[in-house]
Design a protein around this motif. Structure first.
Motif, PDB file in Angstrom:
ATOM      1  N   THR A  60       0.832  -1.210   0.000  1.00  0.00           N
ATOM      2  CA  THR A  60       0.000   0.000   0.000  1.00  0.00           C
ATOM      3  C   THR A  60       0.862   1.254   0.000  1.00  0.00           C
ATOM      4  O   THR A  60       2.044   1.223   0.370  1.00  0.00           O
ATOM      5  CB  THR A  60      -0.928   0.041   1.232  1.00  0.00           C
ATOM      6  N   ILE A  61       0.253   2.349  -0.427  1.00  0.00           N
ATOM      7  CA  ILE A  61       0.962   3.624  -0.457  1.00  0.00           C
ATOM      8  C   ILE A  61       1.359   4.054   0.952  1.00  0.00           C
ATOM      9  O   ILE A  61       2.468   4.542   1.178  1.00  0.00           O
ATOM     10  CB  ILE A  61       0.097   4.703  -1.135  1.00  0.00           C
ATOM     11  N   GLY A  62       0.477   3.856   1.910  1.00  0.00           N
ATOM     12  CA  GLY A  62       0.774   4.246   3.293  1.00  0.00           C
ATOM     13  C   GLY A  62       1.977   3.516   3.854  1.00  0.00           C
ATOM     14  O   GLY A  62       2.855   4.120   4.466  1.00  0.00           O
ATOM     15  N   ALA A  63       2.048   2.218   3.638  1.00  0.00           N
ATOM     16  CA  ALA A  63       3.195   1.443   4.112  1.00  0.00           C
ATOM     17  C   ALA A  63       4.471   1.851   3.385  1.00  0.00           C
ATOM     18  O   ALA A  63       5.551   1.898   3.979  1.00  0.00           O
ATOM     19  CB  ALA A  63       2.931  -0.043   3.940  1.00  0.00           C
ATOM     20  N   GLY A  64       4.345   2.182   2.113  1.00  0.00           N
ATOM     21  CA  GLY A  64       5.498   2.664   1.353  1.00  0.00           C
ATOM     22  C   GLY A  64       6.001   4.000   1.859  1.00  0.00           C
ATOM     23  O   GLY A  64       7.216   4.230   1.954  1.00  0.00           O
ATOM     24  N   LEU A  65       5.083   4.889   2.195  1.00  0.00           N
ATOM     25  CA  LEU A  65       5.480   6.182   2.747  1.00  0.00           C
ATOM     26  C   LEU A  65       6.150   6.041   4.113  1.00  0.00           C
ATOM     27  O   LEU A  65       7.102   6.758   4.423  1.00  0.00           O
ATOM     28  CB  LEU A  65       4.268   7.107   2.855  1.00  0.00           C
ATOM     29  N   VAL A  66       5.664   5.111   4.909  1.00  0.00           N
ATOM     30  CA  VAL A  66       6.288   4.860   6.209  1.00  0.00           C
ATOM     31  C   VAL A  66       7.701   4.326   6.007  1.00  0.00           C
ATOM     32  O   VAL A  66       8.632   4.737   6.699  1.00  0.00           O
ATOM     33  CB  VAL A  66       5.435   3.889   7.044  1.00  0.00           C
ATOM     34  N   LEU A  67       7.885   3.434   5.058  1.00  0.00           N
ATOM     35  CA  LEU A  67       9.221   2.921   4.757  1.00  0.00           C
ATOM     36  C   LEU A  67      10.144   4.058   4.307  1.00  0.00           C
ATOM     37  O   LEU A  67      11.283   4.170   4.766  1.00  0.00           O
ATOM     38  CB  LEU A  67       9.131   1.833   3.689  1.00  0.00           C
ATOM     39  N   PHE A  68       9.642   4.928   3.434  1.00  0.00           N
ATOM     40  CA  PHE A  68      10.428   6.080   2.971  1.00  0.00           C
ATOM     41  C   PHE A  68      10.778   7.007   4.131  1.00  0.00           C
ATOM     42  O   PHE A  68      11.913   7.478   4.241  1.00  0.00           O
ATOM     43  CB  PHE A  68       9.643   6.843   1.893  1.00  0.00           C
ATOM     44  N   SER A  69       9.817   7.281   5.007  1.00  0.00           N
ATOM     45  CA  SER A  69      10.077   8.219   6.108  1.00  0.00           C
ATOM     46  C   SER A  69      11.081   7.667   7.106  1.00  0.00           C
ATOM     47  O   SER A  69      11.880   8.416   7.665  1.00  0.00           O
ATOM     48  CB  SER A  69       8.773   8.591   6.819  1.00  0.00           C
ATOM     49  N   THR A  70      11.071   6.360   7.331  1.00  0.00           N
ATOM     50  CA  THR A  70      12.049   5.792   8.257  1.00  0.00           C
ATOM     51  C   THR A  70      13.452   5.779   7.651  1.00  0.00           C
ATOM     52  O   THR A  70      14.433   5.980   8.359  1.00  0.00           O
ATOM     53  CB  THR A  70      11.640   4.382   8.711  1.00  0.00           C
ATOM     54  N   VAL A  71      13.544   5.592   6.337  1.00  0.00           N
ATOM     55  CA  VAL A  71      14.845   5.689   5.666  1.00  0.00           C
ATOM     56  C   VAL A  71      15.356   7.127   5.756  1.00  0.00           C
ATOM     57  O   VAL A  71      16.537   7.363   6.048  1.00  0.00           O
ATOM     58  CB  VAL A  71      14.756   5.210   4.201  1.00  0.00           C
ATOM     59  N   ALA A  72      14.473   8.106   5.534  1.00  0.00           N
ATOM     60  CA  ALA A  72      14.870   9.519   5.655  1.00  0.00           C
ATOM     61  C   ALA A  72      15.314   9.833   7.085  1.00  0.00           C
ATOM     62  O   ALA A  72      16.274  10.590   7.297  1.00  0.00           O
ATOM     63  CB  ALA A  72      13.704  10.418   5.242  1.00  0.00           C
ATOM     64  N   MET A  73      14.645   9.247   8.074  1.00  0.00           N
ATOM     65  CA  MET A  73      15.023   9.463   9.470  1.00  0.00           C
ATOM     66  C   MET A  73      16.417   8.905   9.743  1.00  0.00           C
ATOM     67  O   MET A  73      17.225   9.542  10.423  1.00  0.00           O
ATOM     68  CB  MET A  73      14.005   8.795  10.397  1.00  0.00           C
ATOM     69  N   LEU A  74      16.712   7.740   9.209  1.00  0.00           N
ATOM     70  CA  LEU A  74      18.027   7.141   9.406  1.00  0.00           C
ATOM     71  C   LEU A  74      19.118   7.994   8.765  1.00  0.00           C
ATOM     72  O   LEU A  74      20.178   8.208   9.361  1.00  0.00           O
ATOM     73  CB  LEU A  74      18.059   5.718   8.844  1.00  0.00           C
ATOM     74  N   ILE A  75      18.859   8.503   7.577  1.00  0.00           N
ATOM     75  CA  ILE A  75      19.835   9.363   6.899  1.00  0.00           C
ATOM     76  C   ILE A  75      20.069  10.641   7.701  1.00  0.00           C
ATOM     77  O   ILE A  75      21.214  11.057   7.911  1.00  0.00           O
ATOM     78  CB  ILE A  75      19.371   9.678   5.455  1.00  0.00           C
ATOM     79  N   ALA A  76      19.001  11.265   8.163  1.00  0.00           N
ATOM     80  CA  ALA A  76      19.140  12.492   8.957  1.00  0.00           C
ATOM     81  C   ALA A  76      19.874  12.215  10.263  1.00  0.00           C
ATOM     82  O   ALA A  76      20.731  13.015  10.681  1.00  0.00           O
ATOM     83  CB  ALA A  76      17.770  13.094   9.241  1.00  0.00           C
ATOM     84  N   ALA A  77      19.579  11.094  10.905  1.00  0.00           N
ATOM     85  CA  ALA A  77      20.260  10.744  12.164  1.00  0.00           C
ATOM     86  C   ALA A  77      21.735  10.482  11.924  1.00  0.00           C
ATOM     87  O   ALA A  77      22.579  10.810  12.766  1.00  0.00           O
ATOM     88  CB  ALA A  77      19.595   9.532  12.803  1.00  0.00           C
ATOM     89  N   ALA A  78      22.069   9.898  10.785  1.00  0.00           N
ATOM     90  CA  ALA A  78      23.475   9.642  10.463  1.00  0.00           C
ATOM     91  C   ALA A  78      24.214  10.941  10.134  1.00  0.00           C
ATOM     92  O   ALA A  78      25.425  11.059  10.393  1.00  0.00           O
ATOM     93  CB  ALA A  78      23.575   8.672   9.293  1.00  0.00           C
ATOM     94  N   LEU A  79      23.522  11.922   9.585  1.00  0.00           N
ATOM     95  CA  LEU A  79      24.153  13.198   9.229  1.00  0.00           C
ATOM     96  C   LEU A  79      24.328  14.134  10.420  1.00  0.00           C
ATOM     97  O   LEU A  79      25.213  14.992  10.409  1.00  0.00           O
ATOM     98  CB  LEU A  79      23.336  13.905   8.152  1.00  0.00           C
ATOM     99  N   MET A  80      23.508  13.979  11.442  1.00  0.00           N
ATOM    100  CA  MET A  80      23.543  14.916  12.580  1.00  0.00           C
ATOM    101  C   MET A  80      24.920  15.073  13.211  1.00  0.00           C
ATOM    102  O   MET A  80      25.360  16.195  13.425  1.00  0.00           O
ATOM    103  CB  MET A  80      22.502  14.522  13.633  1.00  0.00           C
ATOM    104  N   PRO A  81      25.647  13.996  13.510  1.00  0.00           N
ATOM    105  CA  PRO A  81      26.960  14.180  14.155  1.00  0.00           C
ATOM    106  C   PRO A  81      28.006  14.859  13.275  1.00  0.00           C
ATOM    107  O   PRO A  81      29.032  15.315  13.769  1.00  0.00           O
ATOM    108  CB  PRO A  81      27.408  12.754  14.490  1.00  0.00           C
ATOM    109  N   LEU A  82      27.760  14.937  11.977  1.00  0.00           N
ATOM    110  CA  LEU A  82      28.730  15.535  11.071  1.00  0.00           C
ATOM    111  C   LEU A  82      28.718  17.064  11.112  1.00  0.00           C
ATOM    112  O   LEU A  82      29.646  17.696  10.604  1.00  0.00           O
ATOM    113  CB  LEU A  82      28.468  15.064   9.634  1.00  0.00           C
ATOM    114  N   PHE A  83      27.691  17.662  11.701  1.00  0.00           N
ATOM    115  CA  PHE A  83      27.559  19.107  11.709  1.00  0.00           C
ATOM    116  C   PHE A  83      27.877  19.674  13.084  1.00  0.00           C
ATOM    117  O   PHE A  83      27.352  19.218  14.087  1.00  0.00           O
ATOM    118  CB  PHE A  83      26.146  19.523  11.294  1.00  0.00           C
ATOM    119  N   SER A  84      28.738  20.686  13.106  1.00  0.00           N
ATOM    120  CA  SER A  84      29.026  21.357  14.372  1.00  0.00           C
ATOM    121  C   SER A  84      28.204  22.638  14.515  1.00  0.00           C
ATOM    122  O   SER A  84      28.154  23.223  15.582  1.00  0.00           O
ATOM    123  CB  SER A  84      30.517  21.680  14.474  1.00  0.00           C
ATOM    124  N   SER A  85      27.568  23.056  13.430  1.00  0.00           N
ATOM    125  CA  SER A  85      26.702  24.224  13.475  1.00  0.00           C
ATOM    126  C   SER A  85      25.428  23.888  14.252  1.00  0.00           C
ATOM    127  O   SER A  85      24.735  22.915  13.931  1.00  0.00           O
ATOM    128  CB  SER A  85      26.335  24.665  12.063  1.00  0.00           C
TER     129      SER A  85
END
Length: 109
Positions: A25-50
């Motif tokens: 379903t589209i809803g389950a696909g969007l949830v999968l996309f949002s969790t991947v985006a969350m993982l990417i953002a969480a991985a990028l957070m320590p790289l920024f000192s700003s």
């Protein structure tokens, strides 16, 4: 990052495994996309000192956690909600840790 990885695993299970009630379903696909985006953002957070960039990513992760948990509620994915609780603890800890570290570094200068 642990909560996001757990969310990806749960969302992928519900999206790809037949007879889950929401597979493909589209809803389950969007949830999968949002969790991947969350993982990417969480991985990028320590790289920024700003502080502005770090806090922006932290707030976006926080928003992602709440909206993904809400989608999990609507899709009846209780394990996803539990994964988002883990992610919520991580995001709050990361945001508060950044503030404490920079407050102490500013005092030493």
């Amino acid at each position: 990052m642990v909560g996001a990885a757990l969310g990806i695993a749960v969302a992928a299970y519900y999206y790809f495994v037949p007879l889950t009630g929401v597979n493909g379903t589209i809803g389950a696909g969007l949830v999968l996309f949002s969790t991947v985006a969350m993982l990417i953002a969480a991985a990028l957070m320590p790289l920024f000192s700003s502080k502005a960039i770090y806090m922006t990513l932290g707030l976006l992760c926080l928003l992602d956690v709440f909206l993904t948990a809400l989608a999990g509620y609507f899709l009846h994915e209780w394990l996803l909600i539990a994964a988002m609780v883990v992610a919520l603890v991580g995001v709050i800890r990361a945001i508060s840790r950044f503030s404490v570290i920079h407050r102490h570094q500013g005092a030493r200068v």
